[in-house]
Every structure is written in C-alpha cells, then in structure tokens.
Design a protein around this motif. Sequence first.
Motif, PDB file in Angstrom:
ATOM      1  N   THR A 178      56.047 -27.411 -23.990  1.00 19.49           N
ATOM      2  CA  THR A 178      57.290 -26.729 -24.359  1.00 19.49           C
ATOM      3  C   THR A 178      58.404 -27.715 -24.693  1.00 19.49           C
ATOM      4  OG1 THR A 178      57.923 -26.572 -22.029  1.00 19.49           O
ATOM      5  CG2 THR A 178      56.777 -24.667 -22.984  1.00 19.49           C
ATOM      6  N   GLY A 179      58.173 -29.003 -24.429  1.00 18.46           N
ATOM      7  CA  GLY A 179      59.161 -30.041 -24.700  1.00 18.46           C
ATOM      8  C   GLY A 179      58.459 -31.383 -24.653  1.00 18.46           C
ATOM      9  N   ASP A 180      59.223 -32.456 -24.704  1.00 18.92           N
ATOM     10  CA  ASP A 180      58.635 -33.797 -24.720  1.00 18.92           C
ATOM     11  C   ASP A 180      57.645 -34.009 -23.577  1.00 18.92           C
ATOM     12  OD1 ASP A 180      59.865 -34.545 -27.006  1.00 18.92           O
ATOM     13  OD2 ASP A 180      61.452 -35.712 -26.037  1.00 18.92           O
ATOM     14  N   ASP A 181      58.099 -33.794 -22.360  1.00 21.05           N
ATOM     15  CA  ASP A 181      57.245 -33.983 -21.190  1.00 21.05           C
ATOM     16  C   ASP A 181      57.178 -32.710 -20.357  1.00 21.05           C
ATOM     17  OD1 ASP A 181      56.651 -36.666 -21.743  1.00 21.05           O
ATOM     18  OD2 ASP A 181      58.556 -37.313 -20.878  1.00 21.05           O
ATOM     19  N   GLU A 182      57.392 -31.576 -21.001  1.00 17.94           N
ATOM     20  CA  GLU A 182      57.442 -30.312 -20.274  1.00 17.94           C
ATOM     21  C   GLU A 182      56.370 -29.351 -20.770  1.00 17.94           C
ATOM     22  OE1 GLU A 182      61.479 -29.172 -20.904  1.00 17.94           O
ATOM     23  OE2 GLU A 182      62.237 -30.815 -19.677  1.00 17.94           O
ATOM     24  N   PHE A 183      55.835 -28.609 -19.798  1.00 20.76           N
ATOM     25  CA  PHE A 183      54.782 -27.653 -20.090  1.00 20.76           C
ATOM     26  C   PHE A 183      55.052 -26.348 -19.347  1.00 20.76           C
ATOM     27  CE2 PHE A 183      52.891 -31.782 -20.651  1.00 20.76           C
ATOM     28  CZ  PHE A 183      51.991 -31.633 -21.702  1.00 20.76           C
ATOM     29  N   GLU A 184      54.464 -25.285 -19.868  1.00 26.83           N
ATOM     30  CA  GLU A 184      54.431 -24.010 -19.157  1.00 26.83           C
ATOM     31  C   GLU A 184      52.985 -23.786 -18.745  1.00 26.83           C
ATOM     32  OE1 GLU A 184      56.413 -19.911 -20.182  1.00 26.83           O
ATOM     33  OE2 GLU A 184      54.483 -20.062 -21.213  1.00 26.83           O
ATOM     34  N   LEU A 185      52.781 -23.629 -17.437  1.00 28.26           N
ATOM     35  CA  LEU A 185      51.447 -23.416 -16.891  1.00 28.26           C
ATOM     36  C   LEU A 185      51.321 -21.961 -16.478  1.00 28.26           C
ATOM     37  CD1 LEU A 185      48.706 -24.272 -15.707  1.00 28.26           C
ATOM     38  CD2 LEU A 185      49.933 -25.100 -13.686  1.00 28.26           C
ATOM     39  N   LYS A 186      50.373 -21.274 -17.099  1.00 28.06           N
ATOM     40  CA  LYS A 186      50.086 -19.890 -16.730  1.00 28.06           C
ATOM     41  C   LYS A 186      48.708 -19.853 -16.096  1.00 28.06           C
ATOM     42  CE  LYS A 186      52.827 -17.639 -20.318  1.00 28.06           C
ATOM     43  NZ  LYS A 186      52.799 -16.740 -21.483  1.00 28.06           N
ATOM     44  N   GLY A 187      48.569 -18.979 -15.113  1.00 27.70           N
ATOM     45  CA  GLY A 187      47.268 -18.875 -14.478  1.00 27.70           C
ATOM     46  C   GLY A 187      47.214 -17.737 -13.490  1.00 27.70           C
ATOM     47  N   ASP A 188      46.054 -17.595 -12.886  1.00 26.84           N
ATOM     48  CA  ASP A 188      45.824 -16.543 -11.906  1.00 26.84           C
ATOM     49  C   ASP A 188      45.850 -17.158 -10.519  1.00 26.84           C
ATOM     50  OD1 ASP A 188      45.501 -14.505 -13.826  1.00 26.84           O
ATOM     51  OD2 ASP A 188      43.438 -15.131 -14.182  1.00 26.84           O
ATOM     52  N   LEU A 189      46.760 -16.653  -9.688  1.00 23.90           N
ATOM     53  CA  LEU A 189      46.905 -17.107  -8.311  1.00 23.90           C
ATOM     54  C   LEU A 189      46.281 -16.057  -7.397  1.00 23.90           C
ATOM     55  CD1 LEU A 189      48.201 -19.246  -6.403  1.00 23.90           C
ATOM     56  CD2 LEU A 189      50.204 -17.743  -6.309  1.00 23.90           C
ATOM     57  N   THR A 190      45.398 -16.512  -6.499  1.00 23.37           N
ATOM     58  CA  THR A 190      44.754 -15.609  -5.552  1.00 23.37           C
ATOM     59  C   THR A 190      45.180 -15.979  -4.140  1.00 23.37           C
ATOM     60  OG1 THR A 190      42.846 -15.359  -7.013  1.00 23.37           O
ATOM     61  CG2 THR A 190      42.550 -14.699  -4.715  1.00 23.37           C
ATOM     62  N   VAL A 191      45.836 -15.022  -3.491  1.00 22.16           N
ATOM     63  CA  VAL A 191      46.245 -15.146  -2.094  1.00 22.16           C
ATOM     64  C   VAL A 191      45.612 -13.968  -1.366  1.00 22.16           C
ATOM     65  CG1 VAL A 191      48.183 -15.207  -0.473  1.00 22.16           C
ATOM     66  CG2 VAL A 191      48.441 -16.198  -2.757  1.00 22.16           C
ATOM     67  N   LYS A 192      44.876 -14.260  -0.305  1.00 23.82           N
ATOM     68  CA  LYS A 192      44.107 -13.237   0.391  1.00 23.82           C
ATOM     69  C   LYS A 192      43.152 -12.620  -0.636  1.00 23.82           C
ATOM     70  CE  LYS A 192      46.513 -10.942   3.702  1.00 23.82           C
ATOM     71  NZ  LYS A 192      47.650 -10.377   4.433  1.00 23.82           N
ATOM     72  N   ASP A 193      43.239 -11.308  -0.831  1.00 22.86           N
ATOM     73  CA  ASP A 193      42.349 -10.655  -1.806  1.00 22.86           C
ATOM     74  C   ASP A 193      43.127 -10.142  -3.017  1.00 22.86           C
ATOM     75  OD1 ASP A 193      43.702  -8.707  -0.424  1.00 22.86           O
ATOM     76  OD2 ASP A 193      41.972  -7.405  -0.124  1.00 22.86           O
ATOM     77  N   VAL A 194      44.297 -10.719  -3.260  1.00 25.12           N
ATOM     78  CA  VAL A 194      45.144 -10.287  -4.370  1.00 25.12           C
ATOM     79  C   VAL A 194      45.235 -11.412  -5.399  1.00 25.12           C
ATOM     80  CG1 VAL A 194      47.459  -9.533  -5.043  1.00 25.12           C
ATOM     81  CG2 VAL A 194      46.511  -8.822  -2.830  1.00 25.12           C
ATOM     82  N   THR A 195      44.890 -11.102  -6.653  1.00 20.98           N
ATOM     83  CA  THR A 195      45.002 -12.064  -7.749  1.00 20.98           C
ATOM     84  C   THR A 195      46.017 -11.537  -8.745  1.00 20.98           C
ATOM     85  OG1 THR A 195      42.713 -12.755  -7.457  1.00 20.98           O
ATOM     86  CG2 THR A 195      43.742 -13.272  -9.575  1.00 20.98           C
ATOM     87  N   LYS A 196      47.010 -12.370  -9.059  1.00 19.75           N
ATOM     88  CA  LYS A 196      48.052 -11.973 -10.008  1.00 19.75           C
ATOM     89  C   LYS A 196      48.378 -13.159 -10.913  1.00 19.75           C
ATOM     90  CE  LYS A 196      50.422  -8.240  -7.734  1.00 19.75           C
ATOM     91  NZ  LYS A 196      49.899  -7.232  -8.607  1.00 19.75           N
ATOM     92  N   PRO A 197      48.829 -12.867 -12.140  1.00 21.94           N
ATOM     93  CA  PRO A 197      49.243 -13.960 -13.029  1.00 21.94           C
ATOM     94  C   PRO A 197      50.581 -14.546 -12.581  1.00 21.94           C
ATOM     95  CG  PRO A 197      49.586 -11.828 -14.093  1.00 21.94           C
ATOM     96  CD  PRO A 197      48.926 -11.550 -12.776  1.00 21.94           C
ATOM     97  N   VAL A 198      50.706 -15.872 -12.697  1.00 25.74           N
ATOM     98  CA  VAL A 198      51.955 -16.563 -12.395  1.00 25.74           C
ATOM     99  C   VAL A 198      52.272 -17.533 -13.526  1.00 25.74           C
ATOM    100  CG1 VAL A 198      51.731 -16.376  -9.875  1.00 25.74           C
ATOM    101  CG2 VAL A 198      50.818 -18.383 -11.051  1.00 25.74           C
ATOM    102  N   VAL A 199      53.541 -17.887 -13.630  1.00 28.43           N
ATOM    103  CA  VAL A 199      54.000 -18.870 -14.619  1.00 28.43           C
ATOM    104  C   VAL A 199      54.733 -19.961 -13.856  1.00 28.43           C
ATOM    105  CG1 VAL A 199      55.423 -19.283 -16.663  1.00 28.43           C
ATOM    106  CG2 VAL A 199      54.249 -17.085 -16.384  1.00 28.43           C
TER     107      VAL A 199
END
Length: 178
Positions: A95-116
């Motif tokens: 997103t910039g010179d040394d910057e990124f946006e990381l998207k992914g699926d986070l799983t805590v306990k038995d719940v998986t949700k997308p995070v940025v």
Amino acid sequence: MANVTKWVIDPMHSEVQFKVKHLVISTVTGFFKSFEGTVETENDDFSDAKINFSLDINSIDTTQTHRDEHLKGPEFFNAEQYPHIKFASTSFTKTGDDEFELKGDLTVKDVTKPVVLNVEYGGSATDFYGNTKAGFEITGKINRKEFGLTWDGVTEAGAIVVGEDIKLHINIQLAKQA
C-alpha cells in the motif's frame, strides 16, 4: 512455476504483544511467549506473500499468574480445548513504500473471522552467520467478543472490567530458508 522462497519466524528476535483496557481507564499489556509461523514469497518485495501463524495459548504472560490462569481457562481462551490461535493470510498487498495491508482468517477457539492488519516492512539484512533476515511490524485491532471471548466482569460500581477491543502489536524477524 515461479520460484518460491520460504521464511520462518526467528522467535529469538520476534514478539507478540496485545493490549486491552482494564476498567476502561488503564491498559494491560500481555505477550505470547511461544509462537511459530512461515511465509512463502515469489517476489523480492514480499507482495502476495502467503503467511501462516500460530500462537500457543498456554504461553500467555500478562505478568500476573492469577490473570494468566483465568485467561487460559474456560471463561476466556479455554486452552485445554483450543490450545492455539491460528492465522492464515488471504492477501498481502503493498500500500506504500514499506507498507502492506495483510488480510487473513484468524481462528480463536472455534471461531474463524476475517481480519485486516497493517504491516510495516523494516527491511532485510544478513546476520553474522550469513543468514538473510527480514523484519516486519504488524499492528491491528480486533473485537474479542467477535471471537467468542465474551466473559464480562462488572465491578460493584458498574465499571466494565475488560474492554472489547484488543490491540495487537507484533514484531517479527523472518529467517530465509536455504
């Protein structure tokens, strides 16, 4: 097929930290002492990297043994049944010179949700032993209740004991694999 470079987290030079409001007036900081992860890249600038990461719940450390045991217990993480928090990237976009946006699926306990998450690339260097290392700083915020961490304590005066938002601050040093 493109050349894939594999990297692993160097735990000696990495840390996973979180912050949460306590009684809404102050902040409690904690760490996970045990974690592991891999990154696979096809590009020198890490764009489109594939990232997998796992935290060991039993390694949580908020400097208070009683609180740590409560967090590991069934009212929070339930480490006996769900010993790890897992993350798998879905995209890593520059997103910039040394910057990124990381998207992914986070799983805590038995719940998986997308995070940025926001990522700042610190650069790469060669250590004393000839190993190539790369550094990243990752920040973000999640709502603990969205991941099933719903325990709420309220004081006699009606103050909420634990805030909902968890701030993440992760410093990672990767070691390039031969």
